[in-house]
Enzyme design. Structure first.
Site: not given
Ligand code: PAP
Length: 339
Positions: A87, A148, A307
């Protein structure tokens, strides 16, 4: 079972820490909650099943208020994700894309240098859980919003309007690992609880029990909508964006009606935006290390872990991976979707 420790509870006046107080809900809403099926939550004591999805109480409160008060506009851009699917990355990219004429990615004064992407693009459900009529700023003529919530828990009017929706999904094995790390941080810092053992979290996830889960129903709803209405929903995958970020940033720009010009291509605007929004760049900014996130009440650093694609292999046994792969494969049968 986890032991609460008052000393660890944050004093920050964040929305989240307020929502974790029992008394922040009306009697009526609590009665409503009591009428719903519930399961043990990862952060909140309980998760409630509303129309097939498991929600933390403040998400449900936000969803209900959105239905009453949110007025979609044709120029809206809604960024949607299942939690922990990237996100923050998507928000950074969309913001940099939309404002690229105003703020050059290389400029020291770019808003992404001093603001966490969550502060630039609000979550609908958190905004409406906090206020009946939140104000949303315009970013270059559009309201840039995030959610979400699954397709079926957003009002029909969102799907009938001309506003655009960009959905980013991620491999469920990496998503559950990311979710578990994140929730353990919040459990400790906001509630003074000890960490949830991974097998317990994994089992809940495989039963669909996590905020806005089941994962597969969330993803399937957006996938279906993107096939039926490709001009309305752009469906992106985290792993593909990692592999070929230029391709997908160009897709997003075209989808949002602001394709890169030849001149911009030649001047390296695409790579400039990607550099600015990369994990390495964002996670090293002071604002994304130590500043306290207004929604969460904990440091922004919690939003940047590794990540990477494939970190699940450091947490799951082969049997666990097989179990989740099998569930997701079965749920996606006949949809044409592969993650
Ligand atoms: P949210 O649902 O709480 O908003 P979200 O941003 O969707 O969180 O997900 C966080 C994940 O995205 C983290 O993954 P990890 O736990 O597997 O490391 C985080 O590290 C990763 N992430 C954050 N920023 C970026 C980025 N710029 N590029 C790629 N991944 C990122």
């Amino acid at each position: 079972m986890a032991t609460p420790s008052e000393n660890n509870i944050s004093n920050s006046p964040s929305s989240l820490s307020q929502f974790l107080q029992e008394n922040s809900y009306t009697e009526e809403f609590r009665e409503f909650l009591n009428s719903l099926p519930k399961e043990t939550g990862w952060l909140t004591p309980d998760l409630y099943n509303y129309k097939g999805f498991w929600l933390e109480p403040f998400f449900l409160q936000g969803a209900l208020t959105i239905h009453q008060h949110f007025q979609p506009q044709d120029s809206d851009i809604i960024l949607s994700t299942f939690p922990k699917s990237g996100t923050v990355w998507l928000k950074a990219l969309a913001f940099a894309l939309i404002t690229r004429k105003q703020f050059l990615a290389e400029q020291e004064t770019h808003p992404l240098h001093t603001n966490n992407p969550h502060d630039l693009i609000p979550f609908l459900e958190l905004s409406y859980a906090a206020k009946e009529r939140p104000d949303f700023a315009l970013t270059n003529g559009s309201r840039l919003l995030a959610t979400h919530l699954p397709v079926s828990l957003l009002p029909k009017s969102v799907w009938e309007s001309k506003g655009k929706v960009v959905y980013l999904c991620r491999n469920p094995k990496d998503t559950v690992v990311s979710f578990w790390h994140f929730m353990n941080k919040l459990r400790s810092e906001l509630r003074g609880l000890e960490a949830m053992p991974f097998p317990e979290a994994f089992d809940s996830y495989c039963r669909g029990v996590c905020n806005t889960g089941p994962f597969w129903d969330h993803v399937s709803e957006y996938w279906k909508e993107s096939l039926e209405n490709p001009g309305k929903v752009l469906f992106l995958k985290y792993e593909e964006m990692k592999k070929e970020p230029e391709v997908h940033l160009r897709r997003m720009a075209a989808f949002l009606g602001c394709p890169f010009s030849e001149e911009e291509e030649e001047c390296g605007v695409v790579s400039g935006i990607l550099r600015l929004c990369s994990f390495e760049s964002l996670s090293n900014l002071e604002v994304n290390k130590t500043s306290v996130n207004g929604d969460l009440g904990v440091e922004n650093g919690v939003l940047f872990r590794k990540g990477k694609v494939g970190d699940w292999s450091n947490h799951m046994t082969e049997e666990m991976a097989r179990r989740l792969d099998q569930i997701v494969q079965e749920k996606f049968t006949g949809t044409g979707l592969m993650l």
